[in-house]
Enzyme design. Structure first.
Site, PDB file in Angstrom:
ATOM      1  N   HIS A   1     -53.550  44.693  29.340  1.00  0.00           N
ATOM      2  CA  HIS A   1     -52.124  45.048  29.420  1.00  0.00           C
ATOM      3  C   HIS A   1     -51.383  44.742  28.112  1.00  0.00           C
ATOM      4  O   HIS A   1     -51.890  44.079  27.243  1.00  0.00           O
ATOM      5  CB  HIS A   1     -51.446  44.409  30.630  1.00  0.00           C
ATOM      6  CG  HIS A   1     -51.328  42.919  30.616  1.00  0.00           C
ATOM      7  ND1 HIS A   1     -50.571  42.243  31.541  1.00  0.00           N
ATOM      8  CD2 HIS A   1     -51.857  41.971  29.806  1.00  0.00           C
ATOM      9  CE1 HIS A   1     -50.642  40.947  31.283  1.00  0.00           C
ATOM     10  NE2 HIS A   1     -51.408  40.754  30.259  1.00  0.00           N
ATOM     11  N   GLU A   2     -50.198  45.326  27.992  1.00  0.00           N
ATOM     12  CA  GLU A   2     -49.356  45.182  26.786  1.00  0.00           C
ATOM     13  C   GLU A   2     -50.085  45.641  25.518  1.00  0.00           C
ATOM     14  O   GLU A   2     -49.925  45.059  24.457  1.00  0.00           O
ATOM     15  CB  GLU A   2     -48.888  43.724  26.611  1.00  0.00           C
ATOM     16  CG  GLU A   2     -48.236  43.100  27.831  1.00  0.00           C
ATOM     17  CD  GLU A   2     -46.890  43.712  28.175  1.00  0.00           C
ATOM     18  OE1 GLU A   2     -46.331  44.441  27.351  1.00  0.00           O
ATOM     19  OE2 GLU A   2     -46.404  43.463  29.298  1.00  0.00           O
ATOM     20  N   GLY A   3     -50.867  46.706  25.651  1.00  0.00           N
ATOM     21  CA  GLY A   3     -51.619  47.230  24.495  1.00  0.00           C
ATOM     22  C   GLY A   3     -53.026  46.687  24.513  1.00  0.00           C
ATOM     23  O   GLY A   3     -53.245  45.498  24.283  1.00  0.00           O
TER      24      GLY A   3
ATOM     25  N   MET B   1     -41.524  44.299  22.981  1.00  0.00           N
ATOM     26  CA  MET B   1     -42.981  44.243  23.102  1.00  0.00           C
ATOM     27  C   MET B   1     -43.604  43.178  22.201  1.00  0.00           C
ATOM     28  O   MET B   1     -44.563  42.524  22.596  1.00  0.00           O
ATOM     29  CB  MET B   1     -43.563  45.617  22.783  1.00  0.00           C
ATOM     30  CG  MET B   1     -45.043  45.738  23.042  1.00  0.00           C
ATOM     31  SD  MET B   1     -45.470  45.532  24.779  1.00  0.00           S
ATOM     32  CE  MET B   1     -45.232  47.210  25.372  1.00  0.00           C
TER      33      MET B   1
ATOM     34  N   ARG C   1     -46.018  40.386  23.514  1.00  0.00           N
ATOM     35  CA  ARG C   1     -47.417  40.236  23.110  1.00  0.00           C
ATOM     36  C   ARG C   1     -47.747  38.792  22.749  1.00  0.00           C
ATOM     37  O   ARG C   1     -48.845  38.312  23.024  1.00  0.00           O
ATOM     38  CB  ARG C   1     -47.746  41.199  21.952  1.00  0.00           C
ATOM     39  CG  ARG C   1     -47.858  42.625  22.453  1.00  0.00           C
ATOM     40  CD  ARG C   1     -48.115  43.653  21.367  1.00  0.00           C
ATOM     41  NE  ARG C   1     -48.381  44.945  22.019  1.00  0.00           N
ATOM     42  CZ  ARG C   1     -48.491  46.106  21.383  1.00  0.00           C
ATOM     43  NH1 ARG C   1     -48.360  46.170  20.072  1.00  0.00           N
ATOM     44  NH2 ARG C   1     -48.740  47.210  22.054  1.00  0.00           N
TER      45      ARG C   1
END
Lengths: 614, 614
Positions: free
Chosen positions: B459-461, B308, B312
């Site tokens: 997305h991705e947090g 991740m 990011r």
């Protein structure tokens, strides 16, 4: 997911009755037949029409974009039905005299009532807005015959109207328009419909420029009349204004059955606002479209700008209502969707995984995103309604009050246009964020609001144009009189709010930034030369806008607190207003000082930039 | 209108060679076979592929959205061709060992090379990004057999990969996932492909979840293994990670011809990023999909987050490149479009209408919009490349340098994800504004960039999650060591820039806000309790991000000035960097103090808000 119109309604009721005290307008002769009941009746009607005839078709108007098959432009049937329902409501003539079938409503009530439609479907709403703007202009500047022939059918909903300003090569710079208007024969001046010309040129970005709704479309067209050598006059002073009907009419206004020489050259396919057909029109492919001059030659832009100021307030209110739509939808979502858990006290930022998930409205950051949306959207609504109240004052007030209203409107109009356009797009982005991945899909309405709202910084005078208007004209006009008057009003609100303990810190903050704004304005013009003064005009506009909005929130919250103490509003209602005011004044207003820095320092970055560095 | 890749290329060359000095990486054993020529060759190749195979189909990928006919998902042929060309370039294995066919490139060069594809078509680019992320995770945490069977075909471009984290009820709160993984029979632990389970559940927002490209799709799926009573463990510690191939394979990785029990439940129709198919997947409609556990039970999220952090940084770089695309396109427009005239000196803000219109790049406000786009986009590029350089340092550096890189990455990763995602959407909005009405149409590419880029804050947090990560974990971890290390690095840059006269005022400004940031961080945690500390986490994230970007610009401009004095860069190039730095540090960095105010004051607005006031 649907818009909770009741929230819009009680917000409007508070603004109109408690804050702007519109009941007092009924003391004036023009509004003497009105009272709280008739105003409420109009709002009831529009709320219902918006919910039933507009909102359910807002997505359809987006996905079934206007289509040109080479012969006709087709719109969804729902668009025509909604426009017809609007016409049948009488709202097209809301502000007109009773003797021509109008309702003689104050501008404030008309704007407030129309705000429901902007929230419900701004793309469908645009047709009636353009039609009324067109007909209003004709009522203000047309001859009696022009008013009867071209304006009245628009108020009746039989004909539609458009505004033709831009051309492909001339958007912000109207002085460069190249559309020509040449006298139509020797007797051109004796046509009962007005001096008759032949119009040749191309007009770009014309909303409502072609469709099959109604019996006719009245185009109001800016064009230049060539001199004896055939040259077009330079600059905006050479611009005149013409009525060009899509279908020709006789002197009594009856359709002759003949089409005028104006043709659709193409549709523009937009990011949003797709419910409104937007066109490129060709005038004069067959020798010249017949057009009738309005008023005097060379005053076209003056006539157009008479309409433009009101149009700019409407753009701002439209942006505000898109902001409200997203706010209410994302709020509904936040009170239905469970996810995540509160952070536990202590250093670890841990959560208790065995606890049930909570509604996301309980997360501080979701609350921030909701209250920020409210601050932007309800604040923008308040500003635009205040401006429409000033329009009423200018038109029906007495003596100094009318003059002061006019002066305040000069300074506030660029803010009413630009601030909602900028910050309510941000509100719509926050609505997407509250919904997360779902907000990014077309299954929910918030992404459409964001797309629709992005137009508002572009049309009716771009953001950059508003900035030049504010710093280059409005704050210096009449030796700075209107600007000082606004400062005085804002200081009055600071003083009034200071008397309430809850408002004191907010009043102090606004008082502080007012000094900075006054100082920065003087510094900007310290050189006495416009290129230097305007080099950071957009930063100034942004700062000025936030100061105005800080004032609006301070005053709205003050009015809410007073309404609570007199028992007229519930504590929950008032807490919402105070929270939005606190957020805006304490979290956002400090940004003003950062934005003013380049203005105060007369930063020459943009002026001295070498071309390779752009 | 096309992207000028040469600008991206010389910007990358400057960042990689002058600023990050990647040549020094070749002194390390892993990169010993590389040198300036091989790095340049990779950039050349990717620049060409992006221009030829990706950008021409970016609009097509948007308008011909993935379509499901009930049996198959179809994508435009151009998407498959672009993905195939990418695979044939070898870039899927860019970072892998040479002995499995990889290029053994540094992360910095891989990211830089891939940035061309994000600018050209982020929607098409996503397939390869997901595939590489999937295979990289397998290489890091899978068994030898899992690596060979599931990762290698992805590096070869024969198979594709996805990441399955979210579920319809659990996006940001992964602890609530409900997908179950149950041991598949008595001998489930002895399968050569890994412990074998049956997976049942629903996975939402799965990009690349279904399509007909390649021979197989490898899904990496987070799921929970129930206890003896069939209950799923609470919290994230109960999450494991599984390989679920779309088509079943034998122990040697050959397709058995049998489809696994994973089915497409629906496509998500998005605002942007439409080139990437996004799906809801049902696992176990027919009894349970076969899945192979990776590593230990309960460590699924740890494995996933290994991937991740890099993902990011890639999200940030993707956002940056969309910003660059809009910047370059609007810059091209501004140097072609004539409109308006300069303001004349004097008080009147008048223009000379007889003068010819000028290129719009000459208007100060257009310059502002171009330089702001450059400041956001090139700044975001620099930050993400710096982070990828830190990844290389963490992996191949020695001793303290590697540890320090790891520590800096902890603090910088939430910024690298969030700052570009927020501000490069703003850059894209400015690109629309430069084009005016044209920018609002789908005839120009800028509106698509704006829509595509809006995903990156989600997305991705999400943004809110990044804020909690930064203030709740990263700045306090290891007793604040990583945060102090970053402050120390930033102060080092302030000192270095102070030695150059042109940089002095910018260095002073950064030094000033660094003190404020340090103070605000301490104040936020003054109560010692996370709910209070994190109440204004998003405002803190925004302030922190701007401080980091002020540092990046100060240091980039310092490097540019030094490159000019050593004759390596032209004065025009350097002026561009200095102008962007001046704009960012003097016009934008002052915003930090306003954003930090609620943090410093530990404002409890969101904590104490009555529910009726939301």
């Amino acid at each position: 997911m649907a818009i909770d119109y009741a929230v819009i309604r009680y917000t409007l009721d508070f603004y109109l009755n408690d804050w702007l005290e519109i009941g007092r307008l009924c003391e004036r002769p023009r509004f003497a037949d009105h009272g709280p009941e008739t105003f409420a009746g109009v709002l009831d009607l529009c709320e219902r029409l918006a919910a039933e005839r507009f909102e359910p078709f807002n997505r359809l108007a987006d996905t079934e974009e206007p289509h040109f098959d080479g012969a006709h432009v087709s719109l969804p049937a729902a668009t025509e039905q909604a426009c017809r329902a609007y016409a049948e409501s009488g709202m097209l003539a809301a502000a007109q005299d009773a003797d021509i079938g109008g309702m003689q409503l104050p501008c404030t009530v008309e704007m407030a009532a129309n705000s429901f439609f902007s929230a419900a479907s701004i793309g469908i709403r645009a047709y009636s807005m353009l039609t009324v703007a067109n007909a209003n202009l004709l009522m203000a500047h047309g001859s009696e015959q022009q008013r009867r022939v071209f304006a009245h059918p628009q108020f009746e909903g039989r004909w539609y109207g458009t505004m033709n300003l831009s051309e492909p090569q001339a958007g912000s710079s109207l002085s460069d328009i190249a559309t020509r208007a040449e006298p139509d024969g020797a007797g051109y001046e004796s046509d009962p419909l007005g001096p008759r010309y032949r119009i040749n040129g191309r007009k770009m970005w014309i909303s409502g420029g072609e469709h099959a709704m109604g019996e006719n479309i009245v185009h109001l067209v800016l064009a230049k009349i060539p001199d004896a050598e055939g040259r077009l006059p330079a600059g905006t002073k050479g611009i005149s204004l013409f009525i060009v009907p899509k279908f020709k009419v006789d002197a009594a206004g009856r359709l002759t059955g003949e089409r005028n020489d104006v043709a659709l050259a193409g549709l523009n396919h937009k990011l949003g606002y797709r419910g409104t057909v937007n066109t490129l029109l060709n005038y004069g492919e067959g020798g010249g479209a017949v057009g009738y001059r309005i008023g005097d030659a060379g005053l076209g832009l003056t006539y157009m700008f008479h309409m433009m100021n009101e149009a700019r307030i409407q753009v701002g209110l439209g942006a505000a209502m898109l902001g409200m739509a997203g706010y209410l939808e994302s709020r509904e979502y936040a009170f239905q969707r469970s996810q995540g858990r509160p952070i536990q006290p202590g250093r670890s930022a841990a959560k208790n995984p065995t606890q049930q998930p909570v509604l996301i409205e309980q997360h501080p950051d979701v609350r921030r995103m909701l209250v920020a949306q409210r601050a932007y959207s309800e604040g923008a609504m308040a500003l635009c309604l205040l401006c429409s109240r000033l329009v009423d004052e200018e038109r029906t007030g007495m003596g100094d009050a009318a003059l002061e209203a006019k002066a305040l409107l000069e300074v506030l109009t660029p803010i009413a246009k630009s601030w909602p356009s900028e910050w309510c797009v941000e509100a719509n982005s926050l609505a997407i964020q509250v919904l997360g991945g779902y907000g990014y899909t077309r299954d929910f309405p918030v992404e459409q609001h964001w797309r629709d709202n992005r137009l508002n910084m572009i049309h009716e005078g771009t953001h950059g144009i508003q900035a030049m208007d504010l710093l280059g004209r409005k704050v210096v006009m009449d030796n700075g009189g209107p600007f000082r008057l606004l400062l005085q009003r804002m200081r009055g609100s600071v003083a009034a709010a200071s008397e309430l303990a809850r408002m004191q810190p907010l009043a102090d903050e606004l008082g502080r930034v007012l000094l900075r704004l006054e100082h920065a304005t003087a510094r900007a013009w310290a050189s006495g030369s416009a290129p230097e003064a305007l080099a950071n005009a957009t930063a100034y506009l942004r700062a000025f806008g936030h100061v105005v909005m800080g004032w609006i929130w301070l005053d709205v919250a003050r009015a809410a607190v007073q309404a609570e103490s007199s028992g007229r509003r519930s504590s929950g209602f008032v807490e919402g207003k105070v929270a939005a005011a606190r957020y805006f004044v304490l979290h956002e207003l400090p940004l003003v000082e950062a934005w003013l820095r380049p203005v105060e320092q007369c930063d020459r970055l943009w002026l001295d930039l070498p071309v390779e560095a752009v």
